[in-house]
Design a protein around this motif. Sequence first.
Motif, PDB file in Angstrom:
ATOM      1  N   ASN A 195       0.800  -1.058  -0.084  1.00 11.72           N
ATOM      2  CA  ASN A 195       0.034  -0.153   0.111  1.00 11.72           C
ATOM      3  C   ASN A 195       0.877   1.201   0.044  1.00 11.72           C
ATOM      4  N   ILE A 196       0.291   2.518  -0.070  1.00 13.60           N
ATOM      5  CA  ILE A 196       1.056   3.776   0.007  1.00 13.60           C
ATOM      6  C   ILE A 196       1.931   3.668   1.254  1.00 13.60           C
ATOM      7  N   ALA A 197       1.551   3.368   2.317  1.00  6.14           N
ATOM      8  CA  ALA A 197       2.526   3.481   3.492  1.00  6.14           C
ATOM      9  C   ALA A 197       3.605   2.644   3.434  1.00  6.14           C
ATOM     10  N   ARG A 198       3.451   1.349   2.965  1.00  5.34           N
ATOM     11  CA  ARG A 198       4.593   0.421   2.611  1.00  5.34           C
ATOM     12  C   ARG A 198       5.531   1.004   1.797  1.00  5.34           C
ATOM     13  N   TYR A 199       5.201   1.465   0.479  1.00  3.88           N
ATOM     14  CA  TYR A 199       5.994   2.022  -0.354  1.00  3.88           C
ATOM     15  C   TYR A 199       6.613   3.460   0.028  1.00  3.88           C
ATOM     16  N   SER A 200       5.992   4.095   0.973  1.00  2.77           N
ATOM     17  CA  SER A 200       6.633   5.258   1.531  1.00  2.77           C
ATOM     18  C   SER A 200       7.767   4.837   2.455  1.00  2.77           C
ATOM     19  N   ASP A 201       7.550   3.771   3.126  1.00  2.00           N
ATOM     20  CA  ASP A 201       8.691   3.279   4.039  1.00  2.00           C
ATOM     21  C   ASP A 201       9.647   2.801   3.240  1.00  2.00           C
ATOM     22  N   LEU A 202       9.446   2.195   2.082  1.00  2.00           N
ATOM     23  CA  LEU A 202      10.612   1.650   1.360  1.00  2.00           C
ATOM     24  C   LEU A 202      11.315   2.723   0.873  1.00  2.00           C
ATOM     25  N   ASP A 203      10.765   4.115   0.242  1.00  3.55           N
ATOM     26  CA  ASP A 203      11.316   5.119  -0.051  1.00  3.55           C
ATOM     27  C   ASP A 203      12.081   5.856   0.903  1.00  3.55           C
ATOM     28  N   GLU A 204      11.639   6.007   2.126  1.00  3.92           N
ATOM     29  CA  GLU A 204      12.399   6.447   3.355  1.00  3.92           C
ATOM     30  C   GLU A 204      13.659   5.611   3.682  1.00  3.92           C
ATOM     31  N   MET A 205      13.484   4.230   3.499  1.00  2.00           N
ATOM     32  CA  MET A 205      14.659   3.461   3.904  1.00  2.00           C
ATOM     33  C   MET A 205      15.734   3.616   2.759  1.00  2.00           C
ATOM     34  N   SER A 206      15.387   3.840   1.338  1.00  2.00           N
ATOM     35  CA  SER A 206      16.260   3.892   0.516  1.00  2.00           C
ATOM     36  C   SER A 206      17.193   5.173   0.485  1.00  2.00           C
TER      37      SER A 206
END
Length: 188
Positions: A98-109
Motif C-alpha cells: 500500500n502507499i504506507a509500505r511504499y513510502s517506508d521503502l522510499d524513506e529507507m532507500s
Amino acid sequence: MSHIDSFKHELVGYLGYLPVYHPLEEIEGDFTCDETQLVLGGGSGEHPALVIENPTATVAFFLKEVIKQEKKLKHWEELIAPYLPYGSDDLLSFYEWNIARYSDLDEMSKSVSLRHPIHEESIEDWLILGIGEFIFFSMPELASHLMSQLDDPYKEFYYSRYNNIMVIPPNFPVFSNGGNKFFNKKSE
C-alpha cells in the motif's frame, strides 16, 4: 508465521529492514514465485512480498548502467540486449503493498546506513540496479544463461557500485527453513 515460512527457502540477506529470500520451491498464495527468483519480505505475518520476476533482466539492467561508465565493456551491449525489458515495470511485483509500505521503502532507500542510498534514480530502478549487481556477483546461477556468455565477467570490476544487501555471515543461524544461502559447513 509469514507466508514464505510455509515453503522451503533460504535467507540471502537484508536490504535495509527487508529480508531477501531465495525460494527453494514454487510458492503460491499471498505471492507467486519459484526457485529462479528472489523475494523481499515474506508475505502475511512479516512484510508484503516484493518478487524479483526476472533476475537475468536485473543483471542486464545493471550491466547496461555499468557500460555507460565503462566504455571498455561496450562489447557486452549486444549480449545483454535480448535480456533488457522495455521498462522496470516488468521486473518487480509488489504483492499487497500500500502507499504506507511504499513510502517506508522510499524513506529507507534514502538512509545513510546504506552503502548506496537512492540519488536521482526512481525507487524501482534503484532496487533493480542493486539486485542486478548482487545477482551478478553473488548469485550468478540465477542469470546463468547471460553470465555464461560474458567472457571473464569480473575482470573489469574493481569496486562495487551499490552493495546494499547485507549478507548473513557463514555459519550464523537463521530462522529460514532452508537456512543461510551462504552457509559454510563446519568441518565434521
